[in-house]
Design an enzyme around this catalytic site. Structure first.
Site, PDB file in Angstrom:
ATOM      1  N   TYR A 131       0.834  -1.207   0.000  1.00  0.00           N
ATOM      2  CA  TYR A 131       0.000   0.000   0.000  1.00  0.00           C
ATOM      3  C   TYR A 131       0.868   1.256   0.000  1.00  0.00           C
ATOM      4  CZ  TYR A 131      -3.234   3.501   2.006  1.00  0.00           C
ATOM      5  OH  TYR A 131      -3.959   4.634   2.246  1.00  0.00           O
TER       6      TYR A 131
HETATM    7  N1  LIG Z   1      -8.148   4.278   5.840  1.00  0.00           N
HETATM    8  C1  LIG Z   1      -7.291   5.195   6.227  1.00  0.00           C
HETATM    9  O1  LIG Z   1      -7.069   5.406   7.442  1.00  0.00           O
HETATM   10  C2  LIG Z   1      -6.584   6.051   5.191  1.00  0.00           C
HETATM   11  C3  LIG Z   1      -5.620   6.952   5.622  1.00  0.00           C
HETATM   12  C4  LIG Z   1      -5.042   7.810   4.689  1.00  0.00           C
HETATM   13  C5  LIG Z   1      -5.421   7.751   3.350  1.00  0.00           C
HETATM   14  N2  LIG Z   1      -6.346   6.833   2.945  1.00  0.00           N
HETATM   15  C6  LIG Z   1      -6.721   6.862   1.497  1.00  0.00           C
HETATM   16  O2  LIG Z   1      -7.801   7.771   1.323  1.00  0.00           O
HETATM   17  C7  LIG Z   1      -8.492   7.452   0.113  1.00  0.00           C
HETATM   18  C8  LIG Z   1      -9.997   7.559   0.304  1.00  0.00           C
HETATM   19  O3  LIG Z   1     -10.396   6.883   1.481  1.00  0.00           O
HETATM   20  P1  LIG Z   1     -11.929   6.432   1.680  1.00  0.00           P
HETATM   21  O4  LIG Z   1     -12.037   5.865   3.054  1.00  0.00           O
HETATM   22  O5  LIG Z   1     -12.853   7.495   1.222  1.00  0.00           O
HETATM   23  O6  LIG Z   1     -11.951   5.244   0.617  1.00  0.00           O
HETATM   24  P2  LIG Z   1     -13.058   4.138   0.308  1.00  0.00           P
HETATM   25  O7  LIG Z   1     -14.340   4.456   1.010  1.00  0.00           O
HETATM   26  O8  LIG Z   1     -12.430   2.797   0.490  1.00  0.00           O
HETATM   27  O9  LIG Z   1     -13.314   4.412  -1.258  1.00  0.00           O
HETATM   28  C9  LIG Z   1     -12.474   3.997  -2.247  1.00  0.00           C
HETATM   29  C10 LIG Z   1     -13.315   3.928  -3.516  1.00  0.00           C
HETATM   30  O10 LIG Z   1     -12.472   3.521  -4.603  1.00  0.00           O
HETATM   31  C11 LIG Z   1     -13.298   2.743  -5.435  1.00  0.00           C
HETATM   32  N3  LIG Z   1     -12.591   1.879  -6.354  1.00  0.00           N
HETATM   33  C12 LIG Z   1     -11.797   0.812  -6.065  1.00  0.00           C
HETATM   34  N4  LIG Z   1     -11.398   0.220  -7.194  1.00  0.00           N
HETATM   35  C13 LIG Z   1     -11.963   0.906  -8.231  1.00  0.00           C
HETATM   36  C14 LIG Z   1     -11.937   0.769  -9.628  1.00  0.00           C
HETATM   37  N5  LIG Z   1     -11.258  -0.230 -10.216  1.00  0.00           N
HETATM   38  N6  LIG Z   1     -12.628   1.654 -10.393  1.00  0.00           N
HETATM   39  C15 LIG Z   1     -13.344   2.644  -9.811  1.00  0.00           C
HETATM   40  N7  LIG Z   1     -13.410   2.837  -8.482  1.00  0.00           N
HETATM   41  C16 LIG Z   1     -12.726   1.963  -7.692  1.00  0.00           C
HETATM   42  C17 LIG Z   1     -14.123   1.903  -4.480  1.00  0.00           C
HETATM   43  O11 LIG Z   1     -15.249   1.408  -5.158  1.00  0.00           O
HETATM   44  P3  LIG Z   1     -15.888  -0.061  -4.874  1.00  0.00           P
HETATM   45  O12 LIG Z   1     -17.019   0.180  -3.917  1.00  0.00           O
HETATM   46  O13 LIG Z   1     -16.362  -0.471  -6.228  1.00  0.00           O
HETATM   47  O14 LIG Z   1     -14.794  -0.933  -4.320  1.00  0.00           O
HETATM   48  C18 LIG Z   1     -14.465   2.937  -3.420  1.00  0.00           C
HETATM   49  O15 LIG Z   1     -15.683   3.589  -3.696  1.00  0.00           O
HETATM   50  C19 LIG Z   1      -8.001   6.083  -0.299  1.00  0.00           C
HETATM   51  O16 LIG Z   1      -7.084   6.229  -1.367  1.00  0.00           O
HETATM   52  C20 LIG Z   1      -7.270   5.577   0.932  1.00  0.00           C
HETATM   53  O17 LIG Z   1      -6.210   4.718   0.600  1.00  0.00           O
HETATM   54  C21 LIG Z   1      -6.934   5.994   3.837  1.00  0.00           C
END
Ligand SMILES: NC(=O)c1ccc[n+]([C@@H]2O[C@H](COP(=O)([O-])OP(=O)(O)OC[C@H]3O[C@@H](n4cnc5c(N)ncnc54)[C@H](OP(=O)(O)O)[C@@H]3O)[C@@H](O)[C@H]2O)c1
Length: 217
Positions: A131
């Site tokens: 990641y």
């Molecule tokens: N979790 C943490 O603590 C953390 C910390 C820092 C940064 N981040 C980053 O912040 C960002 C946003 O976070 P979040 O919580 O809002 O993310 P999230 O709710 O997991 O949303 C990610 C989205 O990406 C979509 N996606 C995945 N594969 C795809 C594809 N092939 N084509 C189109 N869409 C696709 C997913 O759709 P599906 O429903 O179809 O899968 C989902 O809607 C991410 O990049 C994450 O890595 C996370």
């Protein structure tokens, strides 16, 4: 402003779409699952089905025609393995940046993660390492492009209510958490502030009102 959001059904993305709709901007959400169209429309955005692990840059560039900005909010998410960290967290960001250049859309805000830009911490497992490696590669790719990019590295995300107060600064910012709603507010403010281009910013909860935090970067 017309803003195309990659990963348009993500938690941050849906919050951002509401903010953009409320202020009169048009959000276009790229989603891969047609069952998510209604949620996106309820958030005030237009849904376009596009699997970012299958589409070509030429195809995505067509979807970006007439846009003013791109937000990369996609991620393979919890529960995904090593291959999808690369195909989504790196590959889909590279695809969007490539498509933005082809379509002549200069403004590009990328959601990365704290921890990117450094080697993965040892002992956190191969998925974490993949990641962080993917996020770092996506950042490096974006920095190499002739785009008005801004990279935002949030700390640990929570679903708490917005506080309206954040800490946003060039690295290193001490580790911390932040509500997704505050991240969405920061992204919306960054879109309005092209002077933040070519900056890599770390983001946690903090004391500065969002608008002031964005202005002072
Ligand atoms: N979790 C943490 O603590 C953390 C910390 C820092 C940064 N981040 C980053 O912040 C960002 C946003 O976070 P979040 O919580 O809002 O993310 P999230 O709710 O997991 O949303 C990610 C989205 O990406 C979509 N996606 C995945 N594969 C795809 C594809 N092939 N084509 C189109 N869409 C696709 C997913 O759709 P599906 O429903 O179809 O899968 C989902 O809607 C991410 O990049 C994450 O890595 C996370």
């Amino acid at each position: 402003m017309r803003v195309v959001i990659a990963g348009g059904h993500g938690k941050i993305a849906l919050l951002l779409e509401r903010i953009l709709a409320e202020r009169g901007d048009q959000a276009v959400a790229l989603i891969r699952n047609p069952a998510q169209v209604a949620d996106v429309q309820q958030a005030g955005a237009k849904a376009v089905v596009c699997d970012l692990e299958a589409a070509s840059a030429e195809q995505v560039a067509v979807l970006l025609a007439g846009a003013d900005a791109v937000v990369f909010a996609a991620g393979a998410g919890a529960g995904s393995g090593v291959p999808r960290k690369d195909s989504v967290d790196r590959g889909a960001s590279v695809l969007m940046a490539d498509a933005a250049q082809r379509a002549g859309v200069r403004r590009f805000v990328q959601i990365s993660s704290m921890g990117a830009g450094q080697p993965p911490q040892p002992g956190r497992g191969e998925v974490w390492a993949a990641y962080i490696t993917a996020k770092t590669a996506a950042e490096d790719d974006l920095r190499s492009r002739d785009l008005d990019w801004t990279i935002v590295r949030p700390g640990g995300l929570t679903d708490a209510a917005a506080t309206g107060r954040v800490r946003l600064a060039a690295p290193p910012v001490p580790r911390g958490t932040i509500a997704r709603a505050d991240v969405a507010a920061v992204i919306a403010a960054l879109l309005d502030e092209p002077g933040t281009r070519h900056q890599t910013l770390e983001l946690t909860g903090g004391n500065s009102p969002v608008a002031a935090a964005v202005r002072s970067t």
